[in-house]
Structures are given as structure tokens and as C-alpha cells.
Enzyme design. Sequence first.
Site, PDB file in Angstrom:
ATOM      1  N   CYS A   1      -5.364   1.636   4.183  1.00 48.70           N
ATOM      2  CA  CYS A   1      -4.250   1.433   3.255  1.00 48.70           C
ATOM      3  C   CYS A   1      -3.012   2.207   3.682  1.00 48.70           C
ATOM      4  O   CYS A   1      -1.897   1.840   3.330  1.00 48.70           O
ATOM      5  CB  CYS A   1      -4.657   1.857   1.850  1.00 48.70           C
TER       6      CYS A   1
ATOM      7  N   CYS B   1      -6.761  -7.629  -2.807  1.00 48.85           N
ATOM      8  CA  CYS B   1      -7.000  -7.467  -1.364  1.00 48.85           C
ATOM      9  C   CYS B   1      -8.421  -7.035  -1.037  1.00 48.85           C
ATOM     10  O   CYS B   1      -8.687  -6.537   0.060  1.00 48.85           O
ATOM     11  CB  CYS B   1      -5.998  -6.472  -0.776  1.00 48.85           C
TER      12      CYS B   1
ATOM     13  N   CYS C   1      -7.966  -2.445  -4.130  1.00 48.37           N
ATOM     14  CA  CYS C   1      -7.234  -3.243  -5.118  1.00 48.37           C
ATOM     15  C   CYS C   1      -7.840  -4.641  -5.215  1.00 48.37           C
ATOM     16  O   CYS C   1      -8.302  -5.209  -4.223  1.00 48.37           O
ATOM     17  CB  CYS C   1      -5.765  -3.339  -4.734  1.00 48.37           C
TER      18      CYS C   1
ATOM     19  N   CYS D   1       0.828  -1.209   0.000  1.00 45.48           N
ATOM     20  CA  CYS D   1       0.000   0.000   0.000  1.00 45.48           C
ATOM     21  C   CYS D   1       0.860   1.256   0.000  1.00 45.48           C
ATOM     22  O   CYS D   1       0.550   2.248  -0.668  1.00 45.48           O
ATOM     23  CB  CYS D   1      -0.922   0.011   1.218  1.00 45.48           C
TER      24      CYS D   1
END
Length: 241
Positions: free
Chosen positions: A226, A203, A200, A118
Site C-alpha cells: 500500500c 481492492c 480495503c 493508498c
Amino acid sequence: MAQNVMQPDLTRLNARYEGDGTGALRVALSGALGQIAMVSSFGADSAVLLHMVAEIDRATPVLFIDTLMLFEETLTYQRDLAERLGLSDLRVIRPSREALFQGDSDNLLHLSDTDSCCDLRKTRPLEQALEGFDGWITGRKRFQSGERAAIDLFEHDSTTGHLKVNPLAGWKAADLAAYMDAHDLPRHPLVAKGYPSIGCAPCTGPVAPGEDPRAGRWRGQDKNECGIHIVDGRVIRRQAS
């Protein structure tokens, strides 16, 4: 950050605009608080705040971070929604090739160290993109629980020195849905598939009825953010149940 802008009185601003997210957004975009950008994930309910911004000033800088691991549905939604709203200063931010080569050359970092992934793909690119701005507008809401439950409309990020404006802090899920219906705004296509919070692809997963809206983010990990929203310089970890 931009220079020669006085630090605003956040206590006064929060007292003045609590319950008036639109008013908070208008003052943020008025220039009175310096140069302000909006940061949007073009996620599940991003259309609400993007529409509000477009109604006030379509030339507002809108920063969209493409981590290069987003859902294809998000990329398509971003293009379509930006065109529909007439956003004239959309800036697509990506991690540099050099940074990816050095930090995640095989695109597998997310499997071993999600915080570092991240940081590489989202936090650092955003920090660079925000250089020259005094603050930024976020879409965080208190109902998203965790550390977000206590956010103010106006905050000071002690780590970066930026002002953070959260116009939707006091909104509920029903408020967002009503606004989208009233303005005929398109939903992110993954919402209908059980994704109330979208990040994303590797994830992010669907959420069961009754679960926390962000339960599908980094499922099974002690992680809640994140890294672009941090407290006292640290990534927020998921609260123990």
C-alpha cells in the site's frame, strides 16, 4: 519523531533476537529503543501480535488506520478484539475530510490510481500519527514473499527515520495458527471466506488454494504494497512471475 534517542545497533539487535520474536517485542516495548507504537490492520492474523503486545503492556499505543474503505467485518472485528484484549490506548486514524475533499471527493480514486489512493487514505495519515514516535511495530512476515522475504526483525526506515520492528518476521503460517489456537483467539471473519490478507474492500479479493497469500490484494495490478512499507522511497511493485 521523539528527540534525543541514540540510533540503535540494528546488526547487534538482529543477531541477538533472530528466532526470538517475543524477545524482540519485549525490547521494543521496554523503552530502550525510544517511544514505540504498534500499527495494526486488525486483519487476517493480527490477533497474534496484538495478543503478544497486550501480554507485555496493554497501554502500548496501537494505531489502526481506518481508510473509510474497509470491510464492515474489519471494523467490527477491530472493536471486538480490542475490547477482548483490553487495549487501553487504541488510536483510530482516519484521513482528514479536507484531504479527501481535495484528493478523492467522489471516492473513485482507487479505480484510476491505487498508489495515490493508498497514499491519501493510509500512508499520509500514518506518517502524521507516527509523529512523536521513534519507531513502530509491524506484523510483516517473511513467508508473505516479495520484498518481505528478506526483512529483518529490526529495520531503519531511511525515508522517515523511524525504527521498524517486525517481531513475527521469522514466523510461518503454521506458527500463527498454532498461537491462535493455543490462546483461543478469534479469526477475522473473512479468513473463512478465502481472504488470507485483508485490506480495503474495493481492492481486496479472495485467494485460491496455493496462491500467494497477498494475491488478492490489488489483483491484476503491478502492485504489492500500500505504501506504508517502502524501499528507497518507492512503493513496492509486484514481482514478475
